[in-house]
Scaffold this motif. Structure first.
Motif, PDB file in Angstrom:
ATOM      1  N   SER A  71      36.653  25.597   4.344  1.00 61.37           N
ATOM      2  CA  SER A  71      37.975  25.076   3.999  1.00 61.37           C
ATOM      3  C   SER A  71      38.780  26.107   3.220  1.00 61.37           C
ATOM      4  O   SER A  71      40.004  26.195   3.362  1.00 61.37           O
ATOM      5  CB  SER A  71      37.832  23.795   3.178  1.00 61.37           C
ATOM      6  N   THR A  74      40.304  28.560   5.628  1.00 58.26           N
ATOM      7  CA  THR A  74      41.449  27.967   6.310  1.00 58.26           C
ATOM      8  C   THR A  74      42.675  27.954   5.408  1.00 58.26           C
ATOM      9  O   THR A  74      43.783  28.316   5.824  1.00 58.26           O
ATOM     10  CB  THR A  74      41.115  26.534   6.762  1.00 58.26           C
ATOM     11  N   SER A  77      44.121  31.493   5.013  1.00 54.75           N
ATOM     12  CA  SER A  77      44.892  31.930   6.183  1.00 54.75           C
ATOM     13  C   SER A  77      46.256  31.264   6.221  1.00 54.75           C
ATOM     14  O   SER A  77      47.268  31.897   6.546  1.00 54.75           O
ATOM     15  CB  SER A  77      44.112  31.606   7.467  1.00 54.75           C
ATOM     16  N   THR A  78      46.294  29.974   5.872  1.00 56.75           N
ATOM     17  CA  THR A  78      47.565  29.246   5.879  1.00 56.75           C
ATOM     18  C   THR A  78      48.527  29.805   4.842  1.00 56.75           C
ATOM     19  O   THR A  78      49.712  30.032   5.129  1.00 56.75           O
ATOM     20  CB  THR A  78      47.313  27.752   5.607  1.00 56.75           C
TER      21      THR A  78
END
Length: 366
Positions: A71, A74, A77-78
């Motif tokens: 998580s 993720t 990256s966002t």
């Protein structure tokens, strides 16, 4: 130290989702009576609108983010992708920094990151600087994501801002970020920037890192900085204070329970026993002047107040500003929030006071 070299036009950025919330905000609240301290005034209409949008659209997601490496990757990256949605600005220049420090022969850690400087700053040797450590829970964000703050610091203080790219957890648990922060501070000293002209600063986890760096500087006998600025510092990684405050606080952004899940990744297998993590029990008797700004609505407010109390009891010069109704690291919205802009002006006042020639060696803030 040589003057900063020329660079491409710089950029300022308000990271999403804060940027989206800001775009939906309304006009600012009319100014209250001039005699009322800025941080004590009721939050503006714009501040309330942004906080409401974040509470509804962002906080539920943040609260339920699992505390595991997948998580985190993720989320990283966002955030990195959102940070690339930048609006060019001609007022500052951003200069990349990458120094492997091989030539020192002393096994110094590489220093990477960026300089942020006012475009109209004079080309002269650097005699002062802000060493800014970005927030992001020790797991996300980068120098790029925090350019709204670092750009404003450079413009308001007239000092260049060094923003190191320190290693992130869970790949690099604590004390890896602290080692990188110490390397950046030593890098400034080695290049002729006097300690009396350096201010340590950081937000959230970067606030914890800036305070831990100040403590490490004292423990290792390095020359002490002129001052320390902490925006919404994450003081207690065990999150005991913030968990107790969770029910009372109306923080639109930060969840204490999710912070504790992330903290377990930050400390890694060593756990919370490293004394360099424990800011509230640090010996602050030799601390430089400190400015702490925290939002009145955020769940980390008790931690900031506890740190200010610890510093004051140790005899340090500490100024605590609790900005009524404001959320976590509201200063990053200084281009749209009147309170954030005012907070940055207060920060510039502090930085200029502690780095002035009159303040050198006195420990006093004008």
């Amino acid at each position: 130290m040589d003057s900063l070299p020329p660079s491409e036009p710089a950029a300022e950025v308000t990271p999403l989702p804060l940027a989206a919330a800001a775009a939906r905000a309304g006009a600012a609240h009319p100014e209250p009576a001039p005699g009322m301290p800025r941080q004590s005034r009721p939050p503006s209409v714009r501040s309330r609108a942004i906080s409401g949008a974040i509470r509804l659209g962002v906080r539920p997601f943040v609260h339920h983010v699992p505390g595991h490496a997948g998580s985190i990757r993720t989320a990283r990256s966002t955030v990195d992708a959102a940070a690339r949605l930048i609006r060019p600005s001609q007022r500052v220049r951003v200069l990349p920094l990458s120094d492997p420090q091989i030539e020192t022969g002393r096994g110094e850690r590489p220093v990477t990151g960026e300089w942020v400087a006012a475009r109209d700053a004079q080309d002269a040797p650097v005699t002062g600087a802000v060493l800014y450590l970005h927030g992001g829970g020790y797991v996300v964000c980068s120098p790029r994501t925090h350019r709204p703050i670092t750009s404003r610091l450079a413009l308001d203080t007239g000092l260049p801002v060094l923003v190191p790219r320190y290693r992130l957890a869970p790949e690099h648990p604590f004390p890896a970020p602290l080692e990188d922060a110490v390397a950046a501070y030593r890098w400034l000293l080695a290049r002729g920037v006097p300690a009396s002209g350096i201010v340590l600063a950081g937000d959230s986890a970067g606030g914890h890192l800036a305070a831990a760096l100040a403590g490490e500087i004292c423990r290792t006998g390095l020359p002490g900085p002129a001052g320390v600025v902490l925006f919404s510092p994450w003081v207690d990684l065990t999150c005991e204070l913030s968990i107790r405050a969770q029910r009372r606080a109306r923080d639109p952004y930060i969840s204490a329970r999710s912070a504790r899940r992330v903290a377990r990744l930050v400390v890694g297998p060593a756990g919370f026993d490293d004394p360099r993590l424990a800011l509230l029990t640090c010996a602050w008797s030799d601390a430089p002047p400190v400015l702490i700004q925290v939002g009145g609505a955020e769940v980390l407010r008790p931690e900031a107040e506890a740190l200010a109390d610890a510093l004051t009891r140790a005899g340090a010069d500490c100024e605590l500003q609790v900005w009524k109704g404001q959320m976590h690291v509201f200063q990053i919205l200084n281009r749209v929030l009147p309170e954030a802009s005012a907070a940055m002006r207060e920060t510039a006042r502090f930085v200029q006071a502690v780095t002035s020639p009159a303040a050198s060696g006195t420990g006093a803030v004008a």
